[in-house]
Design a protein around this motif. Structure first.
Motif, PDB file in Angstrom:
ATOM      1  N   UNK A 144      -1.303  13.780  -4.661  1.00  0.00           N
ATOM      2  CA  UNK A 144      -1.053  14.932  -3.801  1.00  0.00           C
ATOM      3  C   UNK A 144      -1.453  16.240  -4.474  1.00  0.00           C
ATOM      4  N   UNK A 145      -1.858  17.194  -3.638  1.00  0.00           N
ATOM      5  CA  UNK A 145      -2.188  18.529  -4.125  1.00  0.00           C
ATOM      6  C   UNK A 145      -0.939  19.199  -4.694  1.00  0.00           C
ATOM      7  N   UNK A 146      -1.114  20.031  -5.714  1.00  0.00           N
ATOM      8  CA  UNK A 146       0.051  20.708  -6.315  1.00  0.00           C
ATOM      9  C   UNK A 146       0.871  21.512  -5.314  1.00  0.00           C
ATOM     10  N   UNK A 147       0.238  22.048  -4.283  1.00  0.00           N
ATOM     11  CA  UNK A 147       0.976  22.906  -3.353  1.00  0.00           C
ATOM     12  C   UNK A 147       2.005  22.147  -2.515  1.00  0.00           C
ATOM     13  N   UNK A 148       1.885  20.816  -2.455  1.00  0.00           N
ATOM     14  CA  UNK A 148       2.866  20.051  -1.675  1.00  0.00           C
ATOM     15  C   UNK A 148       3.706  19.139  -2.554  1.00  0.00           C
ATOM     16  N   UNK A 149       3.599  19.284  -3.856  1.00  0.00           N
ATOM     17  CA  UNK A 149       4.383  18.437  -4.749  1.00  0.00           C
ATOM     18  C   UNK A 149       5.544  19.213  -5.339  1.00  0.00           C
ATOM     19  N   UNK A 150       6.708  18.624  -5.307  1.00  0.00           N
ATOM     20  CA  UNK A 150       7.914  19.219  -5.867  1.00  0.00           C
ATOM     21  C   UNK A 150       8.639  18.128  -6.638  1.00  0.00           C
ATOM     22  N   UNK A 172       1.029  14.100 -11.941  1.00  0.00           N
ATOM     23  CA  UNK A 172       0.690  12.980 -11.054  1.00  0.00           C
ATOM     24  C   UNK A 172      -0.764  12.544 -11.138  1.00  0.00           C
ATOM     25  N   UNK A 173      -1.586  13.262 -11.898  1.00  0.00           N
ATOM     26  CA  UNK A 173      -3.007  12.909 -11.931  1.00  0.00           C
ATOM     27  C   UNK A 173      -3.599  12.812 -13.329  1.00  0.00           C
ATOM     28  N   UNK A 174      -2.782  13.003 -14.358  1.00  0.00           N
ATOM     29  CA  UNK A 174      -3.285  12.845 -15.714  1.00  0.00           C
ATOM     30  C   UNK A 174      -4.504  13.702 -15.991  1.00  0.00           C
ATOM     31  N   UNK A 219       0.843  -1.192   0.000  1.00  0.00           N
ATOM     32  CA  UNK A 219       0.000   0.000   0.000  1.00  0.00           C
ATOM     33  C   UNK A 219       0.877   1.240   0.000  1.00  0.00           C
ATOM     34  N   UNK A 220       0.827   1.976  -1.093  1.00  0.00           N
ATOM     35  CA  UNK A 220       1.543   3.248  -1.172  1.00  0.00           C
ATOM     36  C   UNK A 220       0.715   4.340  -0.509  1.00  0.00           C
ATOM     37  N   UNK A 221       1.364   5.444  -0.199  1.00  0.00           N
ATOM     38  CA  UNK A 221       0.707   6.566   0.475  1.00  0.00           C
ATOM     39  C   UNK A 221       0.735   7.788  -0.445  1.00  0.00           C
ATOM     40  N   UNK A 222      -0.421   8.219  -0.906  1.00  0.00           N
ATOM     41  CA  UNK A 222      -0.555   9.435  -1.727  1.00  0.00           C
ATOM     42  C   UNK A 222      -0.025   9.290  -3.147  1.00  0.00           C
ATOM     43  N   UNK A 223       0.054   8.096  -3.675  1.00  0.00           N
ATOM     44  CA  UNK A 223       0.507   7.920  -5.053  1.00  0.00           C
ATOM     45  C   UNK A 223      -0.691   8.044  -5.982  1.00  0.00           C
ATOM     46  N   UNK A 224      -0.581   8.945  -6.965  1.00  0.00           N
ATOM     47  CA  UNK A 224      -1.703   9.274  -7.817  1.00  0.00           C
ATOM     48  C   UNK A 224      -1.844   8.405  -9.040  1.00  0.00           C
ATOM     49  N   UNK A 269      -6.194  14.494  -3.825  1.00  0.00           N
ATOM     50  CA  UNK A 269      -6.447  13.848  -2.531  1.00  0.00           C
ATOM     51  C   UNK A 269      -7.491  14.617  -1.710  1.00  0.00           C
ATOM     52  N   UNK A 270      -8.376  13.849  -1.050  1.00  0.00           N
ATOM     53  CA  UNK A 270      -9.446  14.375  -0.180  1.00  0.00           C
ATOM     54  C   UNK A 270     -10.663  14.860  -0.942  1.00  0.00           C
ATOM     55  N   UNK A 271     -10.621  14.842  -2.277  1.00  0.00           N
ATOM     56  CA  UNK A 271     -11.737  15.330  -3.086  1.00  0.00           C
ATOM     57  C   UNK A 271     -12.654  14.192  -3.522  1.00  0.00           C
ATOM     58  N   UNK A 272     -13.916  14.512  -3.719  1.00  0.00           N
ATOM     59  CA  UNK A 272     -14.878  13.531  -4.196  1.00  0.00           C
ATOM     60  C   UNK A 272     -14.754  13.305  -5.703  1.00  0.00           C
ATOM     61  N   UNK A 273     -14.075  14.216  -6.406  1.00  0.00           N
ATOM     62  CA  UNK A 273     -13.862  14.025  -7.841  1.00  0.00           C
ATOM     63  C   UNK A 273     -12.853  12.896  -8.074  1.00  0.00           C
ATOM     64  N   UNK A 274     -12.784  12.440  -9.328  1.00  0.00           N
ATOM     65  CA  UNK A 274     -11.986  11.261  -9.658  1.00  0.00           C
ATOM     66  C   UNK A 274     -10.540  11.356  -9.176  1.00  0.00           C
ATOM     67  N   UNK A 275      -9.967  12.545  -9.228  1.00  0.00           N
ATOM     68  CA  UNK A 275      -8.583  12.700  -8.807  1.00  0.00           C
ATOM     69  C   UNK A 275      -8.337  12.416  -7.347  1.00  0.00           C
ATOM     70  N   UNK A 276      -9.398  12.428  -6.547  1.00  0.00           N
ATOM     71  CA  UNK A 276      -9.243  12.171  -5.114  1.00  0.00           C
ATOM     72  C   UNK A 276      -9.092  10.716  -4.760  1.00  0.00           C
TER      73      UNK A 276
END
Length: 543
Positions: free
Chosen positions: A357-363, A371-373, A37-42, A379-386
């Motif tokens: 991950x949200x763009x503000x925390x990705x470097x 990371x989300x095509x 199980x990865x953590x926050x992998x999009x 992350x945390x959103x109800x839309x597909x990217x979450x």
């Protein structure tokens, strides 16, 4: 749960015959199972999905197995997903839809049973133990439990966790819920306590230190120089100083957890050899990567004086360095399985706990890395990217003749990460109790090519945002959003609008569909304390 040794032996014998029917390839015994199980992998982070960060080890699993294009985490945030990935039930099933998070909360498996009746949630560890497996867990938990202060009182306030008596350890944890051995971070690398626990006991990072409060200190947000192999960072301690191991080092977490997993495999194989056994194992590996703090080690082999496997600075940015480290973790586990000669009879599953991950925390080192095509939001959103995430399964030697899962295969089936729990029921030929794994459907027919792509695994699935404030129901390609006031707000057709840009909610031709989907959503996701929502899947039963 059943515990008779005689029963387990007979079960293993019978399963060796029943497994022959799973594939044309003859299977002589139950496979080992490794769940990663990865953590926050999009959705688009991995190389196999178009990512630019090198992930050759994970990519190899897809090339030698099956990759799913429409897989979803049980929720769009880590803690609720982690309950579901161990039980096969949606996060709301225990009355705690937002998850158990830290150990000021009680265990998510014991909490409220099914809310209106006594009982608890059976984990995949217990399922596999009943089938004769040795079970182990390594990594990030967010599953709750009981910790105590020096007076022996249970701590239930988050701002009191720094009064924890480390010598008392934690109970109602994974030792009580199906795992023979576990080593992990109770609240991940971002939350208190900043320390490792092993089978319920505090395990100091320096094994020569006492497993007591003497080996801890108070920590505030910021960087700490602990070792020569990286910088440790505390990022979410809050306003009250947090307590952690004096030698806690976030940059070394992946190394410690991966080495623990490799040592478990080594010990298990040797024990089988010494005792003349052939016991399979379940290894649940919940990586810390790529969650913040993004503190990759200098050298993955642990010796910065001789950089054998560079991590920090490898890709040009810390987030992508962490993704690269995740791939190294997977590679080290694969290499150990190969070294022991058990890789080809090990079912390996890889997925992520939530969306990108949200763009503000990705470097990311490469600015072209997406990371989300095509997906909307993160992350945390109800839309597909979450919640749309990678999901890969491999079982075999990488050749078509020697594999149960066809190498290089791709499935567009709509699945949820916790479907792997029902898969374990079917794999081990055990009946599922009606009040367990209530939202899980076995992937085995898909993995073995027996279920056609045009025959859906799920009639429908439910989506959950971060803390269950917003939800959605997916039926076929249609997704209906329902807000916290139970109002239907958005409708999308993913077959023509994967990016969810065209809201169809006000289109007259969809009026009846909206009413029907909303009613179904509320039927299964009511949250009324007096209601036990029905199963969303059929309980697996042995024919």
């Amino acid at each position: 749960m059943k515990s008779s040794l005689q029963y387990k032996i007979l079960l293993l014998i019978s399963l060796s015959f029943s497994l022959n029917a799973i594939s044309q390839k003859k299977i002589d015994k139950l496979p080992n199972v490794v769940f990663i199980l990865a953590d926050d992998v999009g959705y688009a982070d991995l190389g196999i999905d178009g990512g630019t960060v090198p992930t050759p080890n994970i990519d190899s699993l897809a090339m030698q197995g099956m990759r799913f294009t429409d897989a979803h985490s049980p929720a769009a945030l880590c803690a609720p997903s982690r309950f579901s990935l161990l039980t096969g039930s949606y996060p709301y099933r225990n009355g705690r839809p937002g998850g158990s998070w830290d150990v000021n909360n009680s265990s998510g498996f014991s909490f409220n049973g099914d809310r209106t009746k006594a009982g608890r949630h059976i984990t995949v560890g217990e399922i596999m133990q009943d089938a004769g497996y040795k079970t182990a867990f390594f990594g990030k938990m967010h599953l709750g439990g009981n910790v105590y202060n020096e007076k022996g009182e249970v701590i239930r306030q988050k701002n009191k966790l720094n009064t924890m008596d480390y010598s008392r350890g934690v109970d109602d944890a994974l030792s009580n819920h199906g795992f023979d051995y576990w080593l992990g971070l109770l609240s991940g690398i971002q939350h208190e306590p900043y320390a490792y626990f092993e089978n319920g006991k505090y395990r100091p990072a320096d094994l020569s230190s006492p497993a007591t409060n003497e080996s801890t200190r108070l920590l505030k947000n910021g960087f700490y120089r602990v070792s020569d192999n990286g910088l440790s960072e505390i990022v979410e301690a809050g306003n009250v100083p947090a307590r952690g191991d004096v030698n806690y080092d976030s940059s070394q977490a992946g190394i410690i957890l991966t080495n623990g997993a490799v040592e478990f495999i080594d010990h298990h194989v040797k024990e089988n050899e010494d005792k003349g056994k052939d016991q399979p194992f379940l290894l649940y590996f919940a990586s810390q990567a790529i969650h913040v703090p993004h503190t990759p080690p200098f050298d993955f082999d642990g010796d910065p004086e001789t950089i054998d496997e560079q991590v920090y600075g490898k890709t040009g940015a810390v987030t992508s360095d962490m993704l690269y480290e995740l791939d190294l973790q997977v590679g080290k586990i694969i290499e150990k399985l190969k070294e022991e000669g058990i890789l080809e009879n090990t079912l390996i599953i890889f997925t992520s706990d939530n969306g990108a991950l949200w763009p503000r925390v990705t470097h990311y080192g490469d600015p072209s890395h997406d990371n989300n095509g095509p997906l909307r939001d993160y992350k945390a959103s109800i839309y597909e990217g979450g919640h749309r995430v990678p999901f890969i399964a491999k079982w075999g030697d990488g050749t078509e003749a020697g594999s149960v899962i066809k190498p290089g295969s791709v499935s567009d089936q709509l699945i949820v990460g916790h479907d792997w729990v029902a898969t374990m029921y079917e794999l081990t030929q055990q009946n599922m109790e009606e009040d367990q794994a209530k939202d899980s459907a076995s992937l085995l027919p898909i993995l073995t090519g027996k279920q056609p792509e045009n025959e859906p695994l799920h009639e429908f699935v439910l989506y959950q945002a971060g803390f269950a404030f917003d939800g959605a129901i997916r039926e076929g390609d249609l997704v209906l959003m329902v807000d916290r006031e139970n109002q239907a707000t958005e409708l999308y057709d993913l077959s023509t609008d994967l990016g969810q840009e065209n809201n169809l909610i006000d289109k007259p031709e969809y009026g009846e569909t909206v009413k029907r989907l909303k009613a179904k959503f509320l039927k299964y996701n009511d949250h009324d304390i007096e209601t036990i929502e029905p199963r969303t899947t059929t309980a697996f039963k042995v024919n």
